[in-house]
Design an enzyme around this catalytic site. Sequence first.
Site, PDB file in Angstrom:
ATOM      1  N   LYS A   5       0.845  -1.202   0.000  1.00  0.00           N
ATOM      2  CA  LYS A   5       0.000   0.000   0.000  1.00  0.00           C
ATOM      3  C   LYS A   5       0.880   1.252   0.000  1.00  0.00           C
ATOM      4  O   LYS A   5       0.638   2.198  -0.745  1.00  0.00           O
ATOM      5  CB  LYS A   5      -0.956  -0.024   1.203  1.00  0.00           C
ATOM      6  CG  LYS A   5      -2.039  -1.095   1.058  1.00  0.00           C
ATOM      7  CD  LYS A   5      -2.866  -1.332   2.303  1.00  0.00           C
ATOM      8  CE  LYS A   5      -3.790  -2.532   2.073  1.00  0.00           C
ATOM      9  NZ  LYS A   5      -4.589  -2.916   3.245  1.00  0.00           N
TER      10      LYS A   5
ATOM     11  N   GLN B  66      -4.888  -2.143   9.432  1.00  0.00           N
ATOM     12  CA  GLN B  66      -4.733  -3.435   8.778  1.00  0.00           C
ATOM     13  C   GLN B  66      -5.330  -4.524   9.669  1.00  0.00           C
ATOM     14  O   GLN B  66      -5.027  -4.614  10.856  1.00  0.00           O
ATOM     15  CB  GLN B  66      -3.245  -3.710   8.495  1.00  0.00           C
ATOM     16  CG  GLN B  66      -2.989  -4.920   7.620  1.00  0.00           C
ATOM     17  CD  GLN B  66      -3.578  -4.802   6.205  1.00  0.00           C
ATOM     18  OE1 GLN B  66      -3.602  -3.728   5.614  1.00  0.00           O
ATOM     19  NE2 GLN B  66      -4.066  -5.910   5.677  1.00  0.00           N
TER      20      GLN B  66
ATOM     21  N   ASP C  19     -11.041   2.501   3.780  1.00  0.00           N
ATOM     22  CA  ASP C  19     -11.179   1.046   3.615  1.00  0.00           C
ATOM     23  C   ASP C  19     -12.653   0.660   3.451  1.00  0.00           C
ATOM     24  O   ASP C  19     -12.953  -0.466   3.044  1.00  0.00           O
ATOM     25  CB  ASP C  19     -10.636   0.326   4.859  1.00  0.00           C
ATOM     26  CG  ASP C  19      -9.416  -0.528   4.549  1.00  0.00           C
ATOM     27  OD1 ASP C  19      -9.209  -0.877   3.375  1.00  0.00           O
ATOM     28  OD2 ASP C  19      -8.682  -0.851   5.504  1.00  0.00           O
TER      29      ASP C  19
HETATM   30  N1  GUN Z   1      -7.002  -7.464   5.821  1.00  0.00           N
HETATM   31  C1  GUN Z   1      -7.272  -8.200   4.716  1.00  0.00           C
HETATM   32  N2  GUN Z   1      -7.683  -7.397   3.710  1.00  0.00           N
HETATM   33  C2  GUN Z   1      -7.662  -6.143   4.189  1.00  0.00           C
HETATM   34  C3  GUN Z   1      -7.967  -4.866   3.613  1.00  0.00           C
HETATM   35  O1  GUN Z   1      -8.375  -4.714   2.450  1.00  0.00           O
HETATM   36  N3  GUN Z   1      -7.813  -3.799   4.438  1.00  0.00           N
HETATM   37  C4  GUN Z   1      -7.399  -3.924   5.734  1.00  0.00           C
HETATM   38  N4  GUN Z   1      -7.306  -2.820   6.476  1.00  0.00           N
HETATM   39  N5  GUN Z   1      -7.115  -5.081   6.285  1.00  0.00           N
HETATM   40  C5  GUN Z   1      -7.251  -6.191   5.503  1.00  0.00           C
END
Ligand code: GUN
Length: 294
Positions: free
Chosen positions: A52, A96, A119
């Site tokens: 990211k 996350q 998100d």
């Molecule tokens: N854990 C698995 N996929 C994601 C995601 O798209 N965003 C976040 N924040 N955590 C995750």
Amino acid sequence: MQVLNGLELSKKIKGEIKGEVDGLISQGHRPPHLVAILVGDDGASQTYVNNKIKSCKECGFKSSEIRKDASLTEKELIDIIENLNNDSAVDGFIIQLPLPKHIDENKILLKIKPEKDVDGFTPHSIGLMTLGLDGFKPATPYGIIKMLERYNIETKGKRCIVVGRSNIVGKPIGIMLGQNSQVGNCTVTILNSHTKNIESYTREADILIVAIGKPKMITAEMVKEGAVVIDVGITRVSDNSEKGFHLEGDVDYDGVAPKCSYITPVPGGVGPMTVTMLLFNTLQARKKTLAAKA
Ligand code: GUN
């Protein structure tokens, strides 16, 4: 059979995002700023956050990382969130997932200011998405929708089976594809771990979306000839390689691909699209604050 190349498509969309960011900067505005919070030392989560941050750089975004030990308390995490909620130099932030077991994920998500929930995981964002209203859509299902849109895959009237009912993939993609929208109007069934005889459903699917985290669980005899197969699974499987693992999807790609009209590979399918749609959401957040000031 055509491969849905998420890596290539994500590069194209990231190029479009970068173009918009360059435009903002040339008008004298600061670039979008995304903050990622990572708690604990889960290897896969670290890789996702690194990707990211790398993509933010590619698109001209500012990015910051807040890394905390797994012993972080719920209260300490809430304090971090409240600081970010109130920081006008931050457009969006993500936590996350998964979080360590002692932290209540739902309680934490409720603390995120909806305007910064890039998100799309908060009850507020999920509510807007479910009602078909404007808001941040969760990045993985949104990435799948973008992929179907850009590859001109017809969804209207199609039978769609979603394997897995997680809050971040299965449930929202089921809702999005069932909406009365351009990429939608499917007849959707979401399967779960109690569904009996799952192959009787998967064999009906014109569009099969699998997000369960069980390597190669979908085999050729479970798939209809000509189906569109979207594999969201990405499991680390131990091996003797230098890294010590390789990635496997939920679909037995070699067996299933010859039967499909379209299929996503793992890696290089849904994964890069998720990161790209997170950046897309963050750019929207930045544009919304600028529009509110104007
Ligand atoms: N854990 C698995 N996929 C994601 C995601 O798209 N965003 C976040 N924040 N955590 C995750």
